[in-house]
Design an enzyme around this catalytic site. Structure first.
Site, PDB file in Angstrom:
ATOM      1  N   ILE A 151      -6.567 -26.633  50.957  1.00 53.71           N
ATOM      2  CA  ILE A 151      -6.665 -27.873  50.183  1.00 53.71           C
ATOM      3  C   ILE A 151      -5.409 -28.718  50.366  1.00 53.71           C
ATOM      4  O   ILE A 151      -5.481 -29.942  50.534  1.00 53.71           O
ATOM      5  CB  ILE A 151      -6.921 -27.569  48.699  1.00 53.71           C
ATOM      6  CG1 ILE A 151      -8.293 -26.910  48.527  1.00 53.71           C
ATOM      7  CG2 ILE A 151      -6.823 -28.839  47.857  1.00 53.71           C
ATOM      8  CD1 ILE A 151      -8.575 -26.416  47.121  1.00 53.71           C
ATOM      9  N   ASP A 170       6.129 -24.700  51.037  1.00 53.73           N
ATOM     10  CA  ASP A 170       5.297 -23.511  50.839  1.00 53.73           C
ATOM     11  C   ASP A 170       6.059 -22.342  51.437  1.00 53.73           C
ATOM     12  O   ASP A 170       6.243 -22.283  52.657  1.00 53.73           O
ATOM     13  CB  ASP A 170       3.931 -23.667  51.527  1.00 53.73           C
ATOM     14  CG  ASP A 170       2.960 -22.540  51.172  1.00 53.73           C
ATOM     15  OD1 ASP A 170       3.414 -21.377  51.070  1.00 53.73           O
ATOM     16  OD2 ASP A 170       1.758 -22.806  51.014  1.00 53.73           O
ATOM     17  N   CYS A 231      -3.984 -30.862  40.827  1.00 56.19           N
ATOM     18  CA  CYS A 231      -5.375 -30.414  40.945  1.00 56.19           C
ATOM     19  C   CYS A 231      -5.406 -28.925  41.272  1.00 56.19           C
ATOM     20  O   CYS A 231      -6.342 -28.431  41.917  1.00 56.19           O
ATOM     21  CB  CYS A 231      -6.096 -31.213  42.026  1.00 56.19           C
ATOM     22  SG  CYS A 231      -6.430 -32.918  41.575  1.00 56.19           S
ATOM     23  N   ALA A 232      -4.380 -28.210  40.830  1.00 54.07           N
ATOM     24  CA  ALA A 232      -4.268 -26.785  41.133  1.00 54.07           C
ATOM     25  C   ALA A 232      -4.627 -25.949  39.901  1.00 54.07           C
ATOM     26  O   ALA A 232      -5.807 -25.702  39.625  1.00 54.07           O
ATOM     27  CB  ALA A 232      -2.863 -26.475  41.632  1.00 54.07           C
ATOM     28  N   ARG A 233      -3.614 -25.530  39.146  1.00 56.06           N
ATOM     29  CA  ARG A 233      -3.825 -24.751  37.934  1.00 56.06           C
ATOM     30  C   ARG A 233      -2.907 -25.282  36.835  1.00 56.06           C
ATOM     31  O   ARG A 233      -1.755 -25.665  37.090  1.00 56.06           O
ATOM     32  CB  ARG A 233      -3.542 -23.258  38.184  1.00 56.06           C
ATOM     33  CG  ARG A 233      -4.628 -22.544  38.990  1.00 56.06           C
ATOM     34  CD  ARG A 233      -5.920 -22.456  38.199  1.00 56.06           C
ATOM     35  NE  ARG A 233      -6.987 -21.731  38.883  1.00 56.06           N
ATOM     36  CZ  ARG A 233      -7.936 -22.302  39.602  1.00 56.06           C
ATOM     37  NH1 ARG A 233      -7.926 -23.614  39.780  1.00 56.06           N
ATOM     38  NH2 ARG A 233      -8.887 -21.578  40.163  1.00 56.06           N
ATOM     39  N   ASP A 257      -6.046 -32.644  36.859  1.00 60.55           N
ATOM     40  CA  ASP A 257      -7.420 -32.167  36.721  1.00 60.55           C
ATOM     41  C   ASP A 257      -7.461 -30.866  35.928  1.00 60.55           C
ATOM     42  O   ASP A 257      -8.548 -30.342  35.664  1.00 60.55           O
ATOM     43  CB  ASP A 257      -8.028 -31.953  38.117  1.00 60.55           C
ATOM     44  CG  ASP A 257      -9.526 -31.722  38.080  1.00 60.55           C
ATOM     45  OD1 ASP A 257     -10.226 -32.479  37.388  1.00 60.55           O
ATOM     46  OD2 ASP A 257     -10.004 -30.774  38.749  1.00 60.55           O
ATOM     47  N   GLU A 262      -8.631 -24.619  28.712  1.00 63.37           N
ATOM     48  CA  GLU A 262      -9.920 -25.180  29.100  1.00 63.37           C
ATOM     49  C   GLU A 262     -10.983 -24.686  28.133  1.00 63.37           C
ATOM     50  O   GLU A 262     -11.082 -23.473  27.922  1.00 63.37           O
ATOM     51  CB  GLU A 262     -10.287 -24.786  30.528  1.00 63.37           C
ATOM     52  CG  GLU A 262      -9.479 -25.508  31.580  1.00 63.37           C
ATOM     53  CD  GLU A 262     -10.071 -25.377  32.979  1.00 63.37           C
ATOM     54  OE1 GLU A 262     -11.252 -24.963  33.094  1.00 63.37           O
ATOM     55  OE2 GLU A 262      -9.367 -25.690  33.938  1.00 63.37           O
ATOM     56  N   HIS A 281     -11.257 -30.771  35.031  1.00 60.31           N
ATOM     57  CA  HIS A 281     -11.376 -29.742  36.062  1.00 60.31           C
ATOM     58  C   HIS A 281     -12.643 -29.950  36.886  1.00 60.31           C
ATOM     59  O   HIS A 281     -13.473 -29.054  37.044  1.00 60.31           O
ATOM     60  CB  HIS A 281     -11.358 -28.340  35.448  1.00 60.31           C
ATOM     61  CG  HIS A 281     -10.919 -27.288  36.426  1.00 60.31           C
ATOM     62  ND1 HIS A 281     -10.571 -26.014  36.055  1.00 60.31           N
ATOM     63  CD2 HIS A 281     -10.772 -27.317  37.782  1.00 60.31           C
ATOM     64  CE1 HIS A 281     -10.238 -25.303  37.118  1.00 60.31           C
ATOM     65  NE2 HIS A 281     -10.343 -26.087  38.178  1.00 60.31           N
ATOM     66  N   ALA A 284     -13.554 -30.294  42.261  1.00 61.18           N
ATOM     67  CA  ALA A 284     -14.419 -29.632  43.242  1.00 61.18           C
ATOM     68  C   ALA A 284     -15.894 -29.927  43.025  1.00 61.18           C
ATOM     69  O   ALA A 284     -16.734 -29.491  43.816  1.00 61.18           O
ATOM     70  CB  ALA A 284     -14.193 -28.125  43.188  1.00 61.18           C
TER      71      ALA A 284
END
Length: 325
Positions: A151, A170, A231-233, A257, A262, A281, A284
Site C-alpha cells: 500500500i 521503513d 490510513c494504517a492503524r 481513516d 472502532e 475505516h 479499502a
C-alpha cells in the site's frame, strides 16, 4: 455435510453469494465474540470483519478450523493461540492496495485544500472562509511514506505521478530498493523524514514496535505546519499528543481513516478541531476492492474447510500442527 461459517458481519455481495452456495452461513452482525459464543462453538469457520478473537474464545470452540480476515490486518487475532490450536488465519493480500492508496492521496488533497471546513462554513453562509488561505499546492512539495509495503508503494507512486518529492522510511526496506528501484529519497531515521516533509502518509501495521510510535516526541521532530494522513492503524498515534499538535498548529491538518477505537468515539476531542477530518475505516471499501477481498477471503475459508493447505495465511507454520498431519 456442509460446513458452518460464522461471520461477524457480511462481506460484499459477490463473496456472500459464493459462501451461501458452499456453506451454512450465520451472520451475527456483532463484533463481540463473547456474546455470540454459542454460535461460534457450532462453527467450523469464522470470518472476522470487525471484532477481536482471543485464546480464551478459541479454546471454547474445538470445532473451529479456520479464521479469516478480509484484508491483511490481524492485530485483532491471537495468532500464537491460533497456531498452537492448529487454526490457519486466512488473509486477503493485495486486494485493496489501490483503493487504500487512492483514499490516502484523496485525504491528503482534502486536508491540504481545507475542503471539509470550507464546505461546512460555506453551507452555513460564511463565504469569506475562502479568505482563510489555508490551502496549499502539493506539486514539488515533499511527502513522506512511513511503511513501504504494497500500500505504501502504491501511495508513493500516485504522489510521485503528481510531481511530489517522495521520501521513504521503513526499517525493513533497503536503501538500494528505495533509491535504485523506485528513485525515491531514503531515510534511515524516522526523525530525518519527519523534519524534511510537508506531508506524511502512514502505512505500517499495528505491532508492539509501532503502537504509540507517533507521540509528543515525534510530533516535536516534525516540520512546522506538516499535514498527516493515517490510513494504517489508529493505535500507532497517541491521540492526546495528536490533539495537542493539531490544536497548537504544529500539525497544520490531519486526515485519518482510523482511530484507536472502532466505531470511532464521536466524543473524542479531535472532532472538535476544524483541521481534523476522519472517515470510518472505509479506505479499502471500494466496490472493486470489496469484490476482490470478499472473493479471496471466502475462497480461502472454503479451501481450508476442504482440508487444503491454502497458501494465503499469515501463520503457514500452522500446517505442521497435528491437526494437519
Amino acid at each position: 455435510m456442509a460446513k458452518t461459517v460464522l461471520m461477524s458481519h457480511a462481506l460484499y455481495e459477490t463473496g456472500m453469494e459464493l459462501l451461501y452456495k458452499n456453506a451454512n452461513v450465520i451472520v451475527a452482525n456483532n463484533s463481540d465474540m463473547s456474546t455470540i459464543i454459542n454460535d461460534l462453538k457450532k462453527a467450523d469457520g469464522l470470518i472476522l470483519r470487525v471484532g477481536r478473537i482471543t485464546r480464551e474464545i478459541m479454546e471454547q470452540c474445538p470445532n473451529l478450523k479456520v479464521i479469516a480476515r478480509p484484508g491483511v490486518g490481524v492485530d485483532n487475532v491471537d495468532l500464537q493461540a491460533a497456531t498452537e490450536l492448529g487454526i490457519p488465519v486466512v488473509i486477503a493480500p493485495g486486494t485493496n492496495k489501490r483503493s487504500v492508496a487512492e483514499h490516502a492521496v484523496g485525504m491528503a488533497y482534502a486536508i491540504t485544500k481545507n475542503i471539509v471546513e470550507s464546505h461546512k462554513e460555506t453551507s452555513e453562509g460564511n463565504f469569506n472562509i475562502r479568505n482563510k488561505y489555508m490551502a496549499i499546492e502539493l506539486e514539488q512539495h515533499h511527502v513522506g511514506i512511513v511503511g513501504f509495503g504494497s500500500i505504501g508503494k502504491e501511495t508513493a507512486k500516485i504522489f510521485s505521478n503528481n510531481e511530489m518529492h517522495v521520501h521513504v522510511y521503513d526499517p525493513f526496506i533497503s536503501q538500494e530498493v528505495v533509491e535504485k528501484e523506485h528513485h525515491y529519497i531514503y531515510h534511515a531515521e524516522l526523525a530525518d523524514l519527519l523534519s524534511a516533509c510537508d506531508v506524511i502518509s502512514l502505512h505500517m501495521p499495528s505491532l508492539p514496535e509501532t503502537q504509540g510510535m507517533f507521540n509528543a516526541e515525534r510530533f516535536a521532530q516534525m516540520k512546522d505546519g506538516i499535514f498527516i494522513v493515517n490510513c494504517a492503524r489508529g493505535d500507532i498515534i497517541v491521540e492526546e499528543a495528536f490533539y495537542e499538535a493539531l490544536k497548537s498548529g504544529k500539525v497544520a491538518g490531519a486526515a485519518v481513516d482510523v482511530l484507536c477505537s472502532e466505531p470511532m468515539d464521536i466524543n473524542s476531542k479531535l472532532f472538535t478541531l476544524p483541521n481534523f477530518i476522519a472517515t470510518p475505516h472505509m479506505a479499502a471499501l471500494t466496490k472493486e476492492s470489496a469484490d476482490r477481498t470478499a472473493r479471496l477471503t471466502v475462497e480461502g475459508t472454503l479451501a481450508v474447510l476442504r482440508g487444503e493447505k491454502w497458501d494465503k495465511v499469515v501463520n503457514p507454520e500452522v500446517y505442521q500442527h497435528k491437526r494437519w498431519q
